[in-house]
Scaffold this motif. Structure first.
Motif, PDB file in Angstrom:
ATOM      1  N   PHE A 280       0.844  -1.201   0.000  1.00 55.93           N
ATOM      2  CA  PHE A 280       0.000   0.000   0.000  1.00 55.93           C
ATOM      3  C   PHE A 280       0.878   1.250   0.000  1.00 55.93           C
ATOM      4  N   LEU A 281       1.909   1.265   0.866  1.00 52.56           N
ATOM      5  CA  LEU A 281       2.803   2.427   0.929  1.00 52.56           C
ATOM      6  C   LEU A 281       3.467   2.676  -0.426  1.00 52.56           C
ATOM      7  N   ALA A 282       3.852   1.586  -1.091  1.00 54.98           N
ATOM      8  CA  ALA A 282       4.527   1.724  -2.384  1.00 54.98           C
ATOM      9  C   ALA A 282       3.611   2.356  -3.427  1.00 54.98           C
ATOM     10  N   ARG A 283       2.284   2.133  -3.286  1.00 52.82           N
ATOM     11  CA  ARG A 283       1.356   2.695  -4.252  1.00 52.82           C
ATOM     12  C   ARG A 283       1.030   4.159  -3.949  1.00 52.82           C
ATOM     13  N   ILE A 284       1.048   4.509  -2.663  1.00 49.62           N
ATOM     14  CA  ILE A 284       0.571   5.832  -2.253  1.00 49.62           C
ATOM     15  C   ILE A 284       1.718   6.846  -2.232  1.00 49.62           C
ATOM     16  N   TYR A 285       2.949   6.362  -1.998  1.00 45.64           N
ATOM     17  CA  TYR A 285       4.118   7.243  -1.977  1.00 45.64           C
ATOM     18  C   TYR A 285       4.832   7.169  -3.328  1.00 45.64           C
ATOM     19  N   THR A 286       5.607   8.207  -3.621  1.00 47.55           N
ATOM     20  CA  THR A 286       6.325   8.240  -4.896  1.00 47.55           C
ATOM     21  C   THR A 286       7.549   7.330  -4.879  1.00 47.55           C
ATOM     22  N   ASN A 287       8.082   7.084  -3.685  1.00 44.78           N
ATOM     23  CA  ASN A 287       9.369   6.366  -3.631  1.00 44.78           C
ATOM     24  C   ASN A 287       9.175   4.910  -3.215  1.00 44.78           C
ATOM     25  N   LYS A 288      10.294   4.196  -3.056  1.00 44.75           N
ATOM     26  CA  LYS A 288      10.252   2.734  -2.887  1.00 44.75           C
ATOM     27  C   LYS A 288      10.188   2.332  -1.415  1.00 44.75           C
TER      28      LYS A 288
ATOM     29  N   GLU B  80      -7.738   6.038   3.306  1.00 44.82           N
ATOM     30  CA  GLU B  80      -8.972   5.254   3.338  1.00 44.82           C
ATOM     31  C   GLU B  80      -9.659   5.257   1.963  1.00 44.82           C
ATOM     32  N   LEU B  81      -9.636   6.408   1.311  1.00 43.88           N
ATOM     33  CA  LEU B  81     -10.275   6.512  -0.004  1.00 43.88           C
ATOM     34  C   LEU B  81      -9.712   5.468  -0.964  1.00 43.88           C
ATOM     35  N   TRP B  82      -8.386   5.418  -1.053  1.00 40.86           N
ATOM     36  CA  TRP B  82      -7.776   4.479  -2.007  1.00 40.86           C
ATOM     37  C   TRP B  82      -7.983   3.043  -1.581  1.00 40.86           C
ATOM     38  N   HIS B  83      -7.867   2.803  -0.285  1.00 36.17           N
ATOM     39  CA  HIS B  83      -8.049   1.429   0.174  1.00 36.17           C
ATOM     40  C   HIS B  83      -9.485   0.955  -0.036  1.00 36.17           C
ATOM     41  N   GLN B  84     -10.460   1.811   0.323  1.00 33.85           N
ATOM     42  CA  GLN B  84     -11.859   1.371   0.269  1.00 33.85           C
ATOM     43  C   GLN B  84     -12.425   1.324  -1.145  1.00 33.85           C
ATOM     44  N   THR B  85     -11.974   2.279  -2.005  1.00 28.27           N
ATOM     45  CA  THR B  85     -12.634   2.347  -3.311  1.00 28.27           C
ATOM     46  C   THR B  85     -11.859   1.632  -4.411  1.00 28.27           C
ATOM     47  N   GLU B  86     -10.519   1.664  -4.369  1.00 32.82           N
ATOM     48  CA  GLU B  86      -9.753   1.100  -5.483  1.00 32.82           C
ATOM     49  C   GLU B  86      -9.082  -0.234  -5.150  1.00 32.82           C
ATOM     50  N   TRP B  87      -8.600  -0.365  -3.925  1.00 32.42           N
ATOM     51  CA  TRP B  87      -7.796  -1.545  -3.612  1.00 32.42           C
ATOM     52  C   TRP B  87      -8.320  -2.265  -2.368  1.00 32.42           C
ATOM     53  N   PRO B  88      -9.620  -2.580  -2.337  1.00 32.35           N
ATOM     54  CA  PRO B  88     -10.150  -3.254  -1.141  1.00 32.35           C
ATOM     55  C   PRO B  88      -9.505  -4.625  -0.926  1.00 32.35           C
ATOM     56  N   GLU B  89      -8.860  -5.155  -1.985  1.00 33.70           N
ATOM     57  CA  GLU B  89      -8.240  -6.480  -1.845  1.00 33.70           C
ATOM     58  C   GLU B  89      -6.967  -6.420  -0.994  1.00 33.70           C
ATOM     59  N   LEU B  90      -6.426  -5.240  -0.789  1.00 39.21           N
ATOM     60  CA  LEU B  90      -5.217  -5.145   0.044  1.00 39.21           C
ATOM     61  C   LEU B  90      -5.609  -5.263   1.512  1.00 39.21           C
ATOM     62  N   ASP B  91      -4.902  -6.106   2.237  1.00 42.05           N
ATOM     63  CA  ASP B  91      -5.203  -6.332   3.654  1.00 42.05           C
ATOM     64  C   ASP B  91      -4.378  -5.345   4.475  1.00 42.05           C
ATOM     65  N   VAL B  92      -4.978  -4.222   4.804  1.00 37.22           N
ATOM     66  CA  VAL B  92      -4.254  -3.170   5.520  1.00 37.22           C
ATOM     67  C   VAL B  92      -5.280  -2.324   6.277  1.00 37.22           C
ATOM     68  N   THR B  93      -4.882  -1.850   7.448  1.00 41.48           N
ATOM     69  CA  THR B  93      -5.776  -0.978   8.232  1.00 41.48           C
ATOM     70  C   THR B  93      -5.001   0.250   8.691  1.00 41.48           C
ATOM     71  N   PHE B  94      -5.766   1.315   8.952  1.00 33.71           N
ATOM     72  CA  PHE B  94      -5.157   2.595   9.331  1.00 33.71           C
ATOM     73  C   PHE B  94      -5.833   3.122  10.589  1.00 33.71           C
ATOM     74  N   THR B  95      -5.043   3.696  11.467  1.00 31.97           N
ATOM     75  CA  THR B  95      -5.674   4.392  12.584  1.00 31.97           C
ATOM     76  C   THR B  95      -4.807   5.572  12.992  1.00 31.97           C
ATOM     77  N   SER B  96      -5.478   6.631  13.395  1.00 29.77           N
ATOM     78  CA  SER B  96      -4.744   7.830  13.800  1.00 29.77           C
ATOM     79  C   SER B  96      -4.197   7.641  15.211  1.00 29.77           C
ATOM     80  N   VAL B  97      -2.890   7.895  15.379  1.00 30.18           N
ATOM     81  CA  VAL B  97      -2.307   7.818  16.719  1.00 30.18           C
ATOM     82  C   VAL B  97      -1.633   9.146  17.085  1.00 30.18           C
ATOM     83  N   THR B  98      -2.082  10.192  16.423  1.00 33.09           N
ATOM     84  CA  THR B  98      -1.485  11.520  16.634  1.00 33.09           C
ATOM     85  C   THR B  98      -1.485  11.902  18.111  1.00 33.09           C
ATOM     86  N   ASP B  99      -2.623  11.705  18.762  1.00 36.70           N
ATOM     87  CA  ASP B  99      -2.738  12.154  20.145  1.00 36.70           C
ATOM     88  C   ASP B  99      -2.149  11.158  21.149  1.00 36.70           C
ATOM     89  N   HIS B 100      -1.862   9.955  20.690  1.00 39.97           N
ATOM     90  CA  HIS B 100      -1.380   8.929  21.615  1.00 39.97           C
ATOM     91  C   HIS B 100       0.079   9.131  21.964  1.00 39.97           C
TER      92      HIS B 100
END
Lengths: 113, 1014
Positions: free
Chosen positions: B695-703, B755-775
């Motif tokens: 997922f990171l490889a698809r969303i970021y420009t680098n490797k 979430e947009l890319w995971h839910q709409t284009e690549w739901p087959e990728l097994d990955v989850t996201f959660t905000s931990v900014t405040d933690h």
């Protein structure tokens, strides 16, 4: 302000909880590198602006964070259905009278819930 | 104290045992409890309440409700309590009320501007402002000041509002708007079925027209029936009664905003409640209704005749209301001009009050309804086939000129008779109040039989009674009950049908269509015939507009300003449309109607704002270390909703440092010793799953394929158009577990993007996201001495060869679990210590205890900006603006051109426009004069001697003074900048000076990046 039925939460919620994300069912080309500049430009920049039925992508941003689709009438602003990602709209033409009544029923159920 | 010269000895719904004192334009008057400001002014014989907007003509009270165009006053005894735009007809009188006219200089009685009105006409035609003040455009601001001053639209208070306001969110099955006969019947029918009902009414008392009706219901005065219904509704748990509450806006999906005035009938500032508690002055009810019943009634239309704006010209229905509800008669001698039977009530009431009715002038040939008979029986003179063609008088009506008229031929058809009188009442019939229905977007429909627009109703909206053109009381009650029952049954409720009160039938002869009355002279030469009293629009103005080629009613409206006032043309619009139709030789429905928009009547800003003001205006976010920053004198900067320390000024020999001095000191501390930054606000997203790496490889420009556990990597994120949208460091915690950092402001949007890319284009990728900014709290220690400092507090091996740059380690810091990242946003040796937020203060303080010997220096966002810019590190959103690609930034090193998946943004980089060589590219700028700090946003040109307009080739994105370089320096985007190293560019400034700067690499310090590797 819209009242939107989230197909994942299965509840009517206020528009403040949602973000609109533009036209629904815009698929990213499977092989972008095979697209011409024009095809890629169409995918990036060109969207429909219909008077009438419009399928839109929304996200329940401060709710369940799920993306889903809305079929909305751009003149009356009536929301004719909401459906999950991966599903197809069941309303694709101007609603008949009976369908409009169904939409009203949804609003009513939400008030009672 | 003045006498209430026009007050009747008895009658009306006022309480003569409760006199109230008030002032209007500095004069003290007396009225009674139950009065409105308007009825009290009439009682005291105050004829002139304002001066008109454009011609400054004297104006008096015309109506008795929300439609009043003239009696718009400024309220408030103190500066803080000033309220503009109050209609005197809707303002309940209270003891000590202070009101002023909003217009008129030096006073409404003697108005110098009135001269314009006298000679007016030819000097101020429609479009006057456009035509006269168009050129030169630069002078408009000057003209406008004087025009506005003389126009006098009221003023806002210059002091803070002492009152509080509330918002209420409400839900109901049935919202009934208007508590006249139709609304009461509808509410009762719906309420008896058990549904939740809200009944809102804008007046001081519920009951609407029944409060001043002649009619007998079940053998009793109509207000007795009202009292009975209100008692029943008030006792029902499923009913909410909201008096003094105006439905101002009908929004989407039956969302209606109600504006409840809670204390405005008591005082100009909200008094304490009986229990001594603070009360809100107004509430905004945000109602989500299942179905809505509009029982908003109808507004009477005045007739348009010459001199119809002279004080003493009133609506016929208003005359009745003042006499019957308030016990005041607005004059001694009445002439009534009408097109219908209904208006005869005004003459009958006038007669019953013991005053003289000079004549009823009826445009119809042979009126013969019950009310006409009643007038004749009382000996009142009825003149048929005629109309008042002109009202005479300067500050008050003195006579009416009456003549036979030919309606179809639009001409005066007989000799003119002049009747001495002091009041002319007129009625051209009724217009249903369609405003709320119009807010839903539905265009109203013209009904020829009713001579008015009736609302078009979208699904779930219903109209009852006068709102849909039903006017006779028995039918109104029946319609209200039927609509209420129908709505209840749609919603699944049922109840016994309402037993309606017995009501006498009154036969009425048909009304005739009458809008503008012809004059002996053609409209353009006749004395002014006003259509819109608030905006001073005349029939001649509308005729002129049509002659000048304005055919669409929307254009006529904008050209003449008809309906643009705070009254939204409630009285005048339909007359205006009828006149336009006559001039264009079309029908009214062909001309069409204009659109009404929220709000129905003006709403005080306080009610709109509610509690969302002052410190509750927007949430503020604090880091776990906020208290320390406050105690240590930090100045704060808003970054999104976060409060971030900006810089920490020290006090040296009693004098606080300037920002410039503090930042210079903080910068030196980092470059030479060690500094510390609270970086907790950076967005942090925890990413887990077997496909996280893909997922990171698809969303970021680098490797990302080979990033090992324990390693960190900087990433750039683009949108699919190839433009940079975010950046940050992502670290590999385990093979299927990463933590991503985002910009402070982008945290929420980037999580949604993932979430947009995971839910709409690549739901087959097994990955989850959660905000931990405040933690996690993040403390950045940076500078050559940061390793020595951290070594005193951690069990992590900090050896430069085992804990390398762009590594992260887990361990303890100051005895608590921590993740330490060796990444750098300053170019110096840096450790970013992340601990759980609740441990942050402990760790921060421990660092300062150990840091004392290293002169550990806290620094804020300003120093952070200088330090990162010296290194050419971008800030997304400052150095980029959504039109900048990774290549424009010279960051090809961060682009994985050969990654297997066509990542987000890749395809766009080869589009012809994105691949241009002369795109604006990120460069450094070094001012020729090192003392100069270029302005951020300043435009760049290649040739400062080029004729204006000069071709602009870029702009400054970041600019600071560098204490290390001892010079100003900047980052900028310049066309083809990467190929222009060493060239000079020029920055022309607003004051005429021109700065010269040299294009350089954006990296000003340590270009090889050695310092962060030590």
């Amino acid at each position: 302000m819209f009242q939107i039925y989230c197909p994942y939460c299965e509840e009517l919620r206020e528009e403040e909880e949602f973000h609109p994300k533009g036209q629904a069912h815009i698929l990213r080309p499977a092989d972008p590198d095979a697209c011409t500049d024009e095809e890629w430009g169409d995918y990036l920049f060109f969207r429909d602006n219909p008077r009438g039925i419009h399928h839109e992508l929304w996200v329940h941003a401060v709710g369940c964070r799920k993306f889903f689709n809305i079929t909305r009438h751009t003149v009356s602003y009536a929301i004719l259905e909401t459906y999950k990602i991966g599903e197809q709209p069941s309303v694709t033409a101007e609603p008949s009278v009976s369908e409009a009544a169904t939409a009203t029923d949804d609003v009513r159920q939400g008030v009672r819930a | 104290m003045n006498q209430q010269v026009q007050r009747l000895a008895q009658g009306g719904r006022i309480d003569r045992s409760r006199p109230l004192s008030f002032t209007f334009n500095g004069q003290t008057y007396q009225g009674y409890h139950g009065d409105t400001l308007a009825s009290a002014l009439i009682a005291n014989g105050v004829d002139i309440v304002n001066r008109s907007f454009k011609y400054s003509r004297p104006r008096g009270i015309v109506a008795a409700g929300a439609e009043e165009p003239n009696a718009v006053v400024q309220l408030g005894a103190s500066e803080a309590a000033q309220v503009p735009n109050v209609r005197a007809t809707q303002q309940a009188l209270y003891d000590g009320l202070v009101a002023r006219s909003t217009n008129g200089w030096p006073s409404v009685q003697k108005d110098l501007m009135g001269l314009v009105g006298k000679v007016g006409g030819h000097f101020m035609p429609p479009g006057f402002y456009y035509k006269t003040f168009m050129a030169p455009a630069s002078m408009w601001m000057t003209y406008e000041k004087y025009i506005r001053k003389s126009a006098g639209l009221g003023r806002s208070p210059a002091e803070a509002d002492p009152d509080i306001y509330d918002h209420f969110n409400r839900h109901c099955e049935v919202l009934v708007i208007g508590a006249g006969p139709a609304g009461l019947a509808a509410a009762l029918a719906a309420a008896r079925s058990g549904l939740r009902v809200i009944l809102a009414d804008e007046q001081e008392e519920m009951g609407g027209s029944l409060l001043d009706s002649h009619e007998i219901l079940d053998g009793q005065p109509a207000d007795q029936w009202v009292a009975g219904v209100l008692e029943e509704l008030g006792g029902m748990a499923n009913v909410t009664l909201l008096p003094r509450t105006t439905a101002n806006g009908y929004h989407d999906h039956h969302f209606v905003t109600l504006h409840e005035r809670r204390t405005e009938h008591l005082a100009d500032c909200a008094p304490a409640s009986a229990e001594g508690a603070r009360q809100s002055r107004a509430r905004l009810h945000r109602v989500r209704a299942g179905q809505v019943i509009l029982a908003t009634g109808a507004h009477e239309r005045p007739l348009v005749y010459a001199g119809n704006d002279v004080p003493g010209n009133l609506l016929a229905g208003a005359v009745s209301t003042y006499i019957r509800r308030y016990g005041v008669v607005p004059g001694k001698r009445l002439v009534l001009s009408t097109s219908n039977d209904h208006a005869y009530r005004a003459a009958l009431d006038w007669h019953a009050a013991g005053h003289e009715v000079v004549a009823i002038v009826d445009a119809r040939e042979a009126p013969d309804g019950n009310l006409v008979d009643a007038a004749r029986q009382r000996g009142i003179r009825v003149i048929t086939s005629s109309a008042v063609i002109e009202a005479k008088g300067a500050n008050r009506v003195s006579a009416a000129r009456v003549a036979k008229i030919d309606i179809d031929g639009f001409r005066v058809a007989g000799p003119v008779e002049t009747l001495a009188c002091d009041c002319v009442a007129s009625s051209g019939g009724y217009s249903p109040v369609i405003h709320l229905a119009s807010h839903t977007g539905a265009r109203p429909t013209w009904n020829d039989a009713l001579l008015g627009f009736v609302p078009t109703l979208v699904d779930g909206v219903h109209a009852a009674g006068g709102a849909q053109g039903i006017y006779s009381l028995g039918e109104v009650l029946a319609d209200g009950a039927a609509v209420g029952a129908r709505v209840a049954s749609v919603l699944g409720g049922s109840a016994e049908p309402l037993t309606l009160p017995a009501c006498e039938a009154i036969s009425e002869s048909p009304a005739c269509a009458l809008f503008q009355i012809p004059h002996e002279k053609p409209t353009l030469r006749a004395p002014k015939q006003f259509v819109d009293l608030q905006n001073d629009v005349t029939a001649a103005a509308i005729e002129l507009a049509t002659r000048e080629g304005f055919e669409s009613i929307e254009h006529v409206k904008r050209y003449t300003a008809m309906g643009f006032g705070t009254d939204q043309g409630k009285l005048g619009n339909i007359n205006g449309m009828a006149i336009a139709a006559r001039c264009l030789k079309r029908t009214i429905p062909e001309v069409g109607t204009t659109v009404f928009r929220p709000n129905y009547t003006p709403v005080t800003f306080g009610a709109i704002v509610g509690r969302h003001c002052g410190e509750l205006f927007d949430p503020e976010r604090y880091t776990a270390l906020h208290q320390w920053h406050v105690e240590n004198g930090a100045e704060f900067e808003d970054v999104g909703q976060w409060k971030r320390p900006w810089y920490y000024p020290r006090t040296l020999s009693g004098k606080p440092e300037s920002m410039h001095e503090a930042v210079a000191r903080e910068c030196r501390a980092v470059r030479e010793g060690v500094g510390i930054l609270d970086a907790s606000t950076l967005g942090k997203i925890d990413i887990q799953g077997p496909d996280a790496r893909e997922f990171l490889a698809r969303i970021y420009t680098n490797k990302w394929a080979k990033l090992a556990v324990g390693k960190c990597r900087y990433g750039l994120m683009c949108k699919d158009d190839g433009m940079v949208t975010d950046d940050g460091v992502t670290s590999c915690l385990a093979d299927n577990h990463f933590v991503m950092t985002t910009t402070t402001g982008g945290a929420a949007a980037i999580l949604e993007w993932l979430e947009l890319w995971h839910q709409t284009e690549w739901p087959e990728l097994d990955v989850t996201f959660t905000s931990v900014t405040d933690h996690w709290a993040t403390m950045t220690i940076t500078g050559p001495k940061s390793r020595q400092l951290l070594a005193e507090l951690t069990d992590i091996d900090l050896d430069r060869d085992s804990f390398k740059f762009m590594d992260w380690r887990e361990g303890t810091v100051a005895g608590v679990p921590a993740r330490v990242f060796r990444i750098s946003f300053t170019g110096e040796l840096t450790f970013e210590i992340n601990v759980q937020a609740h441990y942050a203060m402990h760790v921060w303080k421990a660092l300062f205890v150990h840091g004392e010997k290293y002169q550990l220096t806290p620094y804020g966002t300003e120093t952070m900006h200088v330090l990162r810019a010296e290194k050419g590190f971008i800030i997304v959103g400052q150095d980029t603006d959504g039109s900048v690609t990774p290549e424009d930034l010279g960051m090809q090193w961060c682009v994985g051109y050969d990654k297997p998946f066509s990542w987000i943004g890749k395809r766009a980089l080869t589009r012809s426009d994105t691949a241009r060589r002369d795109r604006k590219q990120l460069v450094g700028l070094k001012p020729k004069d090192p003392k100069v700090v270029l302005e951020e946003g300043a435009q760049i040109v290649f040739d400062p001697n080029h004729a204006i307009p000069m071709p602009m080739v870029g702009h400054v994105t970041s600019s600071y003074y560098s204490p290390t370089l001892e010079s100003g320096f900047a980052l900028a985007v310049v066309k083809g900048g990467h190929d222009r190293m060493g060239e000079s560019v020029y920055l022309p400034m607003v004051d005429g000076s021109v700065h010269e700067a040299e294009i350089t690499s954006p990296i000003f310090i340590d270009p090889k990046g050695e310092r962060q590797h030590v």
